[in-house]
Design a protein around this motif. Structure first.
Motif, mmCIF file in Angstrom:
data_model
loop_
_atom_site.group_PDB
_atom_site.id
_atom_site.type_symbol
_atom_site.label_atom_id
_atom_site.label_comp_id
_atom_site.label_asym_id
_atom_site.label_seq_id
_atom_site.Cartn_x
_atom_site.Cartn_y
_atom_site.Cartn_z
ATOM 1 N N ALA A 93 52.144 47.078 37.066
ATOM 2 C CA ALA A 93 51.895 45.641 37.219
ATOM 3 C C ALA A 93 52.015 45.243 38.687
ATOM 4 C CB ALA A 93 52.877 44.849 36.370
ATOM 5 N N ARG A 94 53.042 45.783 39.349
ATOM 6 C CA ARG A 94 53.233 45.425 40.749
ATOM 7 C C ARG A 94 52.098 45.993 41.609
ATOM 8 N NH1 ARG A 94 57.190 43.117 43.797
ATOM 9 N NH2 ARG A 94 58.356 42.548 41.960
ATOM 10 N N ARG A 96 49.021 46.408 40.638
ATOM 11 C CA ARG A 96 47.813 45.588 40.477
ATOM 12 C C ARG A 96 47.939 44.285 41.256
ATOM 13 N NH1 ARG A 96 46.652 44.005 35.361
ATOM 14 N NH2 ARG A 96 48.470 44.945 34.410
ATOM 15 N N TYR A 97 49.160 43.802 41.344
ATOM 16 C CA TYR A 97 49.357 42.613 42.175
ATOM 17 C C TYR A 97 49.012 42.933 43.625
ATOM 18 C CZ TYR A 97 51.979 39.762 45.436
ATOM 19 O OH TYR A 97 52.330 39.009 46.518
ATOM 20 N N THR A 105 42.424 34.402 47.758
ATOM 21 C CA THR A 105 43.371 33.992 46.716
ATOM 22 C C THR A 105 42.902 32.749 45.971
ATOM 23 O OG1 THR A 105 45.178 34.869 48.024
ATOM 24 C CG2 THR A 105 45.770 33.328 46.299
ATOM 25 N N ARG A 109 40.468 35.212 43.410
ATOM 26 C CA ARG A 109 41.598 35.651 42.595
ATOM 27 C C ARG A 109 41.804 34.703 41.404
ATOM 28 N NH1 ARG A 109 45.859 39.830 43.184
ATOM 29 N NH2 ARG A 109 47.347 39.244 41.595
ATOM 30 N N GLY A 112 39.857 35.473 38.518
ATOM 31 C CA GLY A 112 40.196 36.707 37.803
ATOM 32 C C GLY A 112 39.670 37.974 38.463
ATOM 33 N N LEU A 113 39.411 37.905 39.771
ATOM 34 C CA LEU A 113 38.857 39.070 40.468
ATOM 35 C C LEU A 113 39.914 39.797 41.286
ATOM 36 C CD1 LEU A 113 35.531 37.640 41.951
ATOM 37 C CD2 LEU A 113 35.767 39.171 39.998
ATOM 38 N N THR A 114 39.850 41.131 41.277
ATOM 39 C CA THR A 114 40.440 41.920 42.351
ATOM 40 C C THR A 114 39.246 42.595 43.031
ATOM 41 O OG1 THR A 114 40.824 43.703 40.791
ATOM 42 C CG2 THR A 114 42.682 42.262 41.264
ATOM 43 N N ALA A 116 37.805 45.472 42.760
ATOM 44 C CA ALA A 116 36.822 46.117 41.886
ATOM 45 C C ALA A 116 35.819 45.071 41.389
ATOM 46 C CB ALA A 116 37.528 46.800 40.723
ATOM 47 N N GLY A 117 36.326 43.915 41.016
ATOM 48 C CA GLY A 117 35.450 42.847 40.531
ATOM 49 C C GLY A 117 34.529 42.321 41.614
ATOM 50 N N VAL A 171 35.025 49.778 34.862
ATOM 51 C CA VAL A 171 36.165 49.119 35.502
ATOM 52 C C VAL A 171 35.793 47.666 35.788
ATOM 53 C CG1 VAL A 171 37.653 49.056 37.535
ATOM 54 C CG2 VAL A 171 37.090 51.248 36.463
ATOM 55 N N GLN B 292 52.639 37.053 39.189
ATOM 56 C CA GLN B 292 52.603 37.980 40.311
ATOM 57 C C GLN B 292 51.266 37.842 41.010
ATOM 58 O OE1 GLN B 292 53.774 41.870 40.349
ATOM 59 N NE2 GLN B 292 55.546 41.630 39.076
ATOM 60 N N ILE B 357 35.073 42.416 33.902
ATOM 61 C CA ILE B 357 36.346 42.994 34.337
ATOM 62 C C ILE B 357 36.993 43.666 33.134
ATOM 63 C CG2 ILE B 357 38.603 42.509 35.350
ATOM 64 C CD1 ILE B 357 36.290 41.925 37.236
ATOM 65 N N PRO B 363 43.680 40.875 37.788
ATOM 66 C CA PRO B 363 44.966 40.537 38.395
ATOM 67 C C PRO B 363 45.992 40.325 37.273
ATOM 68 C CG PRO B 363 43.210 39.120 39.234
ATOM 69 C CD PRO B 363 42.653 39.862 38.072
ATOM 70 N N THR B 364 47.244 40.598 37.566
ATOM 71 C CA THR B 364 48.249 40.560 36.501
ATOM 72 C C THR B 364 48.327 39.207 35.801
ATOM 73 O OG1 THR B 364 49.789 40.272 38.327
ATOM 74 C CG2 THR B 364 49.768 42.410 37.243
ATOM 75 N N PHE B 366 46.107 37.513 34.727
ATOM 76 C CA PHE B 366 45.104 37.408 33.659
ATOM 77 C C PHE B 366 45.298 38.486 32.597
ATOM 78 C CE2 PHE B 366 43.246 35.147 37.238
ATOM 79 C CZ PHE B 366 42.904 33.951 36.633
ATOM 80 N N TYR B 376 36.816 40.412 30.443
ATOM 81 C CA TYR B 376 36.212 39.095 30.656
ATOM 82 C C TYR B 376 35.194 39.186 31.770
ATOM 83 C CZ TYR B 376 39.768 38.847 34.362
ATOM 84 O OH TYR B 376 40.567 39.125 35.457
ATOM 85 N N GLN B 392 35.334 32.300 36.324
ATOM 86 C CA GLN B 392 35.525 33.135 35.151
ATOM 87 C C GLN B 392 34.698 32.538 34.012
ATOM 88 O OE1 GLN B 392 39.413 34.118 32.508
ATOM 89 N NE2 GLN B 392 39.544 34.783 34.629
#
Lengths: 360, 471
Positions: A93-94, A96-97, A105, A109, A112-114, A116-117, A171, B292, B357, B363-364, B366, B376, B392
């Motif tokens: 989890a950390r 992915r953060y 941000t 973000r 819902g994107l990181t 990869a998105g 992914v 986070q 995604i 991201p955590t 979500f 999603y 989204q």
């Protein structure tokens, strides 16, 4: 750092190092501030001036650029550049953060994107503008995995087939598992010396003959195009402006392939091939070792790994080996002029360096 | 200027509760209400005579509603009043909005609820919102309304109750034309007999809430009754809503003074239309948790709301460039003077890029979305000719949206941060993209059979559930 110092052909007294640039994102948050102090402690030179350079995934390229500037300005004769990232010793989890902290941000973000998105969006758009890209993406993965298998320092030392890459789990569509670089630990170090002193240490230095950097909006929604990384183009333009050779004379590239689509974009952004043609170029085999324009002979971020701060430094390390004929099984024959390309975020910053076996 | 009461309503059976944790989708009372009010938005303006100056909230709204509606609707200094989450609360709010001295403009009543419904052993959740626009020229007058509990076994006789209600709307000798919406959860057959005896000519209907599956949502029942009644009323006609439910008796009399215009739809989703299951967690513990990442400080979040909630951009008075999101300076010439706020269109937006995604790439914050839906979509849509936004996708199964599709934007929950929900616009696939204005088809007025006595538990309910009301 120890290996870098020990590798110097004629030996080097660590006391001769005048300054240290540490490239690291500070992944996991451990010692986010003042991490360069730890680096000089480890070096055994606690009094040495040092600074952490942070420009997301382009930290390494920018640290090299600062070192080059320090030497080129005449302020320093010998500077150590270190890139490092320790990414695997935190929880999922950390991790992915932290993988998302360098992206936009407030908009990306929150949608819902990181990364990869974000690169998934760029790949989708690229396909919409230039036609199907799946096969070319898979070929980038296949080639870089094959190159990684020849690199004892690579994270992945195993080849993949076109079918494996194409049929991998999604992914961030259209990107699948083999389109994404891994989460890796790693470090790399370089000694940057003034030409006037370089020959005290070696008979075959590699010269940095061009340095360029550029930036762009952080969120791709705000950029002029979703299928270009203009920061790369700007960085390349600057690097070539005073370089002793032009784009056509580049014999080897280390580009920032955090995702397979990024390698295609890089070839176009750097001016190596016209817009929309990088896929064709890749599928032709031209970018393999032995091809017309070898790209990422060390396996790239894709197979060698992408320890964030180390990446840009390790690209220069690979070029150093290649131009000195020390790259072993992955040696690009006769390589004398090379380019490194290091991108931060999804293209908010980029650093490009040009290298040659001769100073002019 | 239209003389009208407008209503916007929707009810979605939104998720199966069953054995899964109590989780909500990305809609809550706030977003449902903003959705309903946005359907009314063409009828009021942030300023001027048609300005909406007071909003009556009927239901359980978070404390930040007091400023959040004002921000979401883009109406500064909107006055907010709260009313209890009962039928009585709704009728009281309507009466207050219709009767208040409101020279400054219009008043709106909005109610929303997310509640349990369904048969025992097959629980479902239902959610809905209804917005009513009233004011000096409102078409709907609230004559009287009342609500009381009855001691078990000592309530008024059924006949006495019906007579009392008729008197309340001024109909002493029942004649033709009285529209009645009556709902009960007990002795439906006997009530029907009493209605037939006391008011043989009145048109009595029982809206969807009387049908199975019964809903526990008192507001949804009340709003649905009002929706049904107002949809049936003709100008100058009186109507009555009465309900006998769980030992309580309530009624309200209305008179329609002008034409009614409708937006939206009331009733379960059409067949084949599926809303996703849970897309965010409602557990109290999560609300308190620090997400986070994606950390946007609260003051910065508030600063962004004009763009994040209302899709406002800035037009440069010097070079005419549109900048989104707003930044306080032109993105091309850099000047900060002469900027004009410009709300961008929120529907018919073209998808320029889209990705799905998958689990692990989110991201955590979500994680609950992925846990519920598996994956999603996120897309980039063109906002007008020159700017883009990243959103989204919601209300659609992952992987359905394609480049070139059209989407509209709706305010939804994003994730909890520091004890409160953060909201933002999400993209909803546009199944009926707007046609060019010259060829826009008008939906024909509803052709419901009128003046016909419907079974209290039968056909009336069925028609009210299936027919989109647009008049």
């Amino acid at each position: 750092m120890e290996r870098a110092l020990a590798s110097v052909d004629r030996g080097l007294d660590p006391e001769r190092v005048e300054e240290l640039y540490l490239a690291t994102l500070g992944f996991s948050g451990w010692q986010l501030g003042n991490s360069s102090a730890i680096a000089v402690e480890e070096l055994g030179r606690p009094g040495l001036p040092s600074v952490r350079v942070e420009n997301a995934c382009a930290s390494g390229g920018y640290a090299l650029r600062m070192a080059v500037d320090a030497v080129a300005s005449g302020r320093r004769d010998l500077v150590l550049v270190v890139g490092v990232e320790k990414m695997t010793d935190v929880s999922n989890a950390r991790r992915r953060y932290w993988l998302g902290v360098s992206g936009d941000t407030e908009w990306e973000r929150l949608a819902g994107l990181t990364f990869a998105g974000v690169y998934g969006l760029m790949a989708a758009r690229y396909a919409a503008e230039y036609g199907p890209v799946r096969e070319a993406l898979s070929e980038v993965a296949v080639k870089n995995h094959a190159n990684g298998a020849l690199n004892p320092n690579a994270h992945f030392q195993k080849g993949v087939s076109r079918e494996q890459a194409t049929n991998a789990p999604t992914v961030a569509a259209p990107l699948g598992l083999y389109d994404c670089c891994p989460v890796s630990d790693g470090a790399a170090a370089l000694l940057v010396a003034a030409p006037s002193v370089a020959h005290e240490y070696t008979d075959s230095p590699v010269y940095v003959v061009g340095s360029g950097a550029g930036s762009d909006a952080l969120a791709i929604q705000a950029r002029a195009s979703m299928t270009r990384i203009d920061a790369s183009r700007r960085a390349a333009d600057e690097a070539f402006r005073r370089a002793p050779f032009d784009r056509k004379q580049v014999q080897l590239l280390e580009v920032h392939d955090c995702f397979t689509i990024a390698e295609l974009l890089a070839l176009e952004d750097l001016g190596m091939t016209p817009r929309g043609t990088a896929g064709r170029l890749t599928l032709s085999g031209a970018t393999r070792i032995g091809g017309r324009l070898p790209v990422n002979p060390d396996g790239g971020l894709k197979a060698k790994g992408h320890p964030i701060g180390a990446t840009g430094v390790s690209q220069a390390y690979e070029v150093f080996l290649q131009l000195r004929g020390q790259a072993g099984a992955r040696q690009v024959g006769g390589a004398e002029r090379a380019l490194t390309h290091n991108v931060g975020g999804s293209g908010a910053s980029a650093a490009v360096h040009l290298f040659s076996v001769s100073a002019t | 200027m239209s003389r009208s009461i407008l209503a916007a309503s929707r009810v979605h059976p939104i998720w199966q509760a069953g054995p899964i944790r109590v989780e909500s989708p990305d809609e809550d009372a706030f977003t449902l209400s903003v959705g309903a009010l946005s359907l009314l938005a063409p009828q009021f303006r942030p300023a001027g005579a048609r300005r909406l100056h007071r909003l009556h909230l009927v239901g359980a709204y978070a404390a930040e509603s007091d400023w959040a509606f004002s921000e979401a609707l883009g109406i500064p200094h909107l006055e907010v009043r709260h009313h209890p989450l009962t039928s009585q609360g709704l009728w009281g709010a309507l009466a207050a909005a219709a009767h208040d001295d409101a020279p400054a403009g219009r008043e709106a009543v909005v109610t929303a609820e997310v509640a349990a419904a369904g048969r025992e052993g097959r629980p479902e959740r239902q959610a809905g919102a209804a917005g009513f626009l009233l004011g000096p020229e409102a078409g709907l007058a609230v004559l009287r309304h009342g609500y009381r509990g009855t001691t078990p076994g000592r309530g008024p006789s059924m006949k006495g109750a019906v007579l009392e209600w008729l008197e309340a709307v001024g109909v002493s000798a029942p004649g033709a034309g009285l529209e009645v919406v009556f709902g009960t959860d007990e002795l439906a057959g006997r009530w029907q007999s009493v209605w037939e005896e006391v008011a043989p000519v009145a048109a009595v209907t029982s809206p969807w809430y009387a049908a199975e599956p019964a809903t526990e949502a008192s507001m949804l029942r009340a709003a649905s009754g009002l929706w049904e009644l107002a949809r049936r009323l003709r100008t100058s006609q009186s109507g009555l809503i009465a309900e006998v439910h769980a030992g309580r008796i309530g009624y309200a009399g209305f008179r329609l003074d002008g034409p009614v215009r409708w937006r939206g739809q009331w009733g379960p989703l059409p067949p084949g239309e599926v809303l996703p299951t849970s897309t965010s967690s409602e557990r109290k513990a999560d609300l308190g948790a620090l997400s986070q990442g994606a950390y946007v400080p609260h003051p910065r979040y508030l600063e962004n709301l004009p763009s994040r909630w209302r899709l406002e951009a800035e037009r440069c008075g010097h070079c005419d460039t549109l900048t989104f999101p707003i930044a306080g300076r032109c993105s091309v010439c850099g000047r900060s003077d002469g900027l004009r706020r410009e709300p961008l269109a929120r529907d018919g937006l073209e998808v320029q890029a889209v990705t799905t995604i998958a689990s692990g790439a989110q991201p955590t914050e979500f994680d609950p979305v992925v846990a519920a839906a598996g994956s999603y979509d996120v897309l980039i849509a063109g906002l007008g000719a020159s700017v883009r936004g990243t959103f989204q996708v919601t209300d659609a199964a992952p992987g359905q949206v394609r480049i070139g599709d059209r989407v509209r934007l709706a305010l939804r929950r994003l994730y909890p941060m520091e004890g409160e929900w953060r909201y933002g616009l999400k993209a909803v696939p546009d199944r009926n993209p707007p046609a060019p204005s010259s060829t826009t088809r008008r939906r024909r007025p509803s052709e419901a059979p009128r003046g016909r006595r419907a079974s209290l538990r039968g056909r009336g309910a069925a028609t009210a559930r299936r027919r989109p009301a647009a008049r």
